[in-house]
Design a protein around this motif. Structure first.
Motif, PDB file in Angstrom:
ATOM      1  N   LYS A 198       0.835  -1.196   0.000  1.00 32.17           N
ATOM      2  CA  LYS A 198       0.000   0.000   0.000  1.00 32.17           C
ATOM      3  C   LYS A 198       0.873   1.250   0.000  1.00 32.17           C
ATOM      4  O   LYS A 198       1.901   1.311   0.681  1.00 32.17           O
ATOM      5  CB  LYS A 198      -0.908   0.023   1.224  1.00 32.17           C
ATOM      6  CG  LYS A 198      -1.964  -1.070   1.264  1.00 32.17           C
ATOM      7  CD  LYS A 198      -2.797  -0.964   2.530  1.00 32.17           C
ATOM      8  CE  LYS A 198      -3.890  -2.028   2.569  1.00 32.17           C
ATOM      9  NZ  LYS A 198      -4.690  -1.946   3.820  1.00 32.17           N
ATOM     10  N   ALA A 201       1.208   2.827   3.382  1.00 32.66           N
ATOM     11  CA  ALA A 201       2.087   2.012   4.231  1.00 32.66           C
ATOM     12  C   ALA A 201       3.552   2.312   3.921  1.00 32.66           C
ATOM     13  O   ALA A 201       4.391   2.352   4.838  1.00 32.66           O
ATOM     14  CB  ALA A 201       1.798   0.534   4.018  1.00 32.66           C
ATOM     15  N   ARG A 450       1.672  -2.379  10.007  1.00 34.26           N
ATOM     16  CA  ARG A 450       0.627  -3.372   9.763  1.00 34.26           C
ATOM     17  C   ARG A 450      -0.597  -3.091  10.632  1.00 34.26           C
ATOM     18  O   ARG A 450      -1.736  -3.213  10.175  1.00 34.26           O
ATOM     19  CB  ARG A 450       1.164  -4.775  10.034  1.00 34.26           C
ATOM     20  CG  ARG A 450       0.124  -5.879   9.897  1.00 34.26           C
ATOM     21  CD  ARG A 450       0.691  -7.235  10.283  1.00 34.26           C
ATOM     22  NE  ARG A 450       1.597  -7.740   9.268  1.00 34.26           N
ATOM     23  CZ  ARG A 450       2.346  -8.837   9.413  1.00 34.26           C
ATOM     24  NH1 ARG A 450       2.308  -9.509  10.568  1.00 34.26           N
ATOM     25  NH2 ARG A 450       3.123  -9.258   8.442  1.00 34.26           N
ATOM     26  N   GLY A 454      -2.162  -1.627   7.629  1.00 39.17           N
ATOM     27  CA  GLY A 454      -2.032  -2.846   6.850  1.00 39.17           C
ATOM     28  C   GLY A 454      -0.909  -2.655   5.844  1.00 39.17           C
ATOM     29  O   GLY A 454      -0.568  -1.519   5.482  1.00 39.17           O
ATOM     30  N   ARG A 456      -0.382  -4.819   2.791  1.00 45.46           N
ATOM     31  CA  ARG A 456      -0.559  -5.303   1.419  1.00 45.46           C
ATOM     32  C   ARG A 456      -1.892  -4.886   0.830  1.00 45.46           C
ATOM     33  O   ARG A 456      -2.909  -4.820   1.542  1.00 45.46           O
ATOM     34  CB  ARG A 456      -0.428  -6.820   1.408  1.00 45.46           C
ATOM     35  CG  ARG A 456      -0.355  -7.441   0.028  1.00 45.46           C
ATOM     36  CD  ARG A 456       0.176  -8.843   0.092  1.00 45.46           C
ATOM     37  NE  ARG A 456       0.280  -9.432  -1.236  1.00 45.46           N
ATOM     38  CZ  ARG A 456       1.177 -10.337  -1.586  1.00 45.46           C
ATOM     39  NH1 ARG A 456       2.068 -10.751  -0.694  1.00 45.46           N
ATOM     40  NH2 ARG A 456       1.203 -10.826  -2.808  1.00 45.46           N
ATOM     41  N   THR A 458      -5.191  -5.423  -1.708  1.00 43.34           N
ATOM     42  CA  THR A 458      -6.049  -6.591  -1.895  1.00 43.34           C
ATOM     43  C   THR A 458      -5.585  -7.410  -3.094  1.00 43.34           C
ATOM     44  O   THR A 458      -4.858  -6.911  -3.967  1.00 43.34           O
ATOM     45  CB  THR A 458      -7.497  -6.165  -2.120  1.00 43.34           C
ATOM     46  OG1 THR A 458      -7.574  -5.416  -3.353  1.00 43.34           O
ATOM     47  CG2 THR A 458      -7.989  -5.295  -0.967  1.00 43.34           C
TER      48      THR A 458
END
Length: 478
Positions: A198, A201, A450, A454, A456, A458
């Motif tokens: 992401k 992220a 995370r 988060g 990763r 989808t």
């Protein structure tokens, strides 16, 4: 050649005295002329009121001395070279690193990796000025400096000189040069988990990693911290930049996980010419990275410049030879990767080893890094998209250890009376410390990211491509 007119306080004092003498003679001559004219022209008979002349000003010598003391003291040649070096390191990131990584990913993710590198680099530049420079180059303990002493460059001015570890440069220039090192180190990491992470992220990770991994490592090695005091040699960033970023990339690739289809289908680079051009821009920019770390246009910069040429060439030949023997066909991608491996390997050693040492380091780095991106990568079972650990991590380790060997004057280096065994041990300790510190800090940061965002995207977004799903655009219209 560095020369200066009227150097030293004595010379300047004599010059001022000479000027005062000339002025006195001129005034005397002028007075004599005026007196002669007065004898020719009769004076008026009436009495003329004359006001006393003002008291003569004090001698100008103290003023001249004060002005000279207040004037910035630096060599304009050094300043010009360091300005150029800063631009060269900027060239390494955008467009160099961006194109190198951009060609390695698939076409549906090329804009995402370009965006990540540019935005991460920009973010770190701001954080560097906010508190990074202060935390690295101010006095503190063995691991951190002060986060507030020079926050937002407090106390610096455009004319200030001598408030940085490099006394011969304007303060702002040294800050600018070091900012590019912080930026490229953090940007290097994103290639390891490209195509599935992401965007938000990436940004949170980069800010935290810069604060908790880059800053302490730079202080520990360059800012008077633990490893620097121990005597570790890292001229331009073998531990601070490459091992640090390589380990972070490896840990990040584990945490984010493998790409969909990794190991089952071929996930080929979409544009090898992009990667090739990026690697060549990295080579050009690396002269600022390595030779610029001399912080002067001098013999050390010249040595680092030559070593950067030789080690890179040797690594290209080494990588190409290994591919030709093991695969039967040497690839353009391999030659480009070999160039980067050689650049990484020579970085910690470029200012202290001789030309023959540079060739050996480059050759070994090129050969070992082939194994790093093939055999070791399979052994670790990790999906490191751009082989950040295989090239930067492994190449940095090779370079750091061999720096302890070839820096010895007996082997062509610049360090007289160097105990090779002891220095290799110090280099090994610095490598081990960097790996442990970076691995632990990176793991903790990724756990925090995370929990917050988060890591990763989808599965649907990954299959579609991050260009469209994360940035709403496409590099190549169908």
């Amino acid at each position: 050649m560095k020369t200066s007119l009227f150097t030293g306080w004595q010379a300047r004092f004599h010059a001022v005295c000479l000027l005062m003498l000339i002025s006195a003679l001129a005034v005397g001559a002028f007075s004599s002329t005026a007196q002669a004219q007065a004898q020719v022209t009769p004076a008026p008979s009436e009495t003329v009121a004359v006001e006393p002349l003002p008291v003569a000003a004090a001698p100008a010598a103290p003023v001249v001395e004060a002005a000279a003391a207040a004037a910035p003291s630096f060599d304009h040649g050094d300043v010009a070279w360091m300005l150029t070096s800063t631009l060269l390191v900027l060239l390494m990131v955008v467009p160099g690193l961006a194109l190198f990584y951009g060609g390695l990913v698939r076409s549906k993710n090329v804009l995402s990796i370009l965006s990540q590198i540019l935005v991460v680099f920009s973010l770190i530049l701001i954080l560097w000025v906010a508190y990074g420079y202060s935390a690295v180059f101010s006095e503190g303990n063995a691991f951190f400096g002060s986060f507030t002493e020079f926050a937002f460059l407090k106390g610096f001015t455009p004319d200030s000189v001598g408030n940085t570890p490099i006394k011969g440069l304007p303060d702002y220039l040294f800050v600018a040069f070091q900012s590019t090192f912080a930026g490229i180190t953090t940007a290097l990491i994103v290639g390891a988990f490209a195509e599935r992470i992401k965007f938000k992220a990436v940004l949170l990770f980069s800010a935290l990693w810069f604060t908790l991994s880059y800053i302490p490592m730079a202080h520990i090695v360059w800012g008077g911290g633990y490893l620097g005091a121990m005597g570790a040699i890292d001229f331009a960033g073998g531990t601070v930049v490459h091992i640090n970023a390589g380990v972070a990339g490896l840990v990040g690739a584990y945490f984010v996980g493998k790409r969909i289809g990794y190991g089952q289908t071929a996930l080929k680079p979409h544009n090898v010419p992009f990667t090739y051009i990026g690697a060549m821009l990295l080579w050009v920019g690396w002269f600022g990275f390595n030779a610029g770390s001399a912080a002067a246009a001098d013999t050390v910069a010249s040595l680092a410049f030559l070593n950067t040429i030789l080690a890179t060439a040797a690594a290209v030949l080494g990588w190409t030879l290994v591919e030709a023997v093991s695969k039967g066909k040497p690839s353009a991608l391999g030659a480009a990767s070999g160039a980067v491996a050689g650049l990484v390997g020579i970085t910690p050693a470029c200012g202290t080893v001789g030309p023959l040492g540079a060739i050996v380091i480059g050759l070994v780095a090129g050969v070992v890094c082939v194994w790093g991106v093939t055999g070791l990568k399979r052994l670790l079972r990790v999906d490191d998209t751009a082989d950040v650990f295989g090239v930067h991590g492994i190449g940095g380790i090779v370079g750091a250890l061999l720096t302890g060997v070839f820096s010895a004057q007996s082997l062509g280096g610049t360090k007289a009376d160097l105990d090779i065994g002891h220095q290799v041990w110090v280099q090994l300790v610095s490598v081990g410390f960097t790996i442990v510190w970076c691995a632990v800090v990176t793991a903790v940061i990724l756990l925090v990211v995370r929990m917050v965002f988060g890591l990763r995207v989808t599965e649907e977004a990954e299959r579609t491509g991050l260009d469209v799903t994360s940035h709403g655009e496409s590099a190549y219209e169908a």
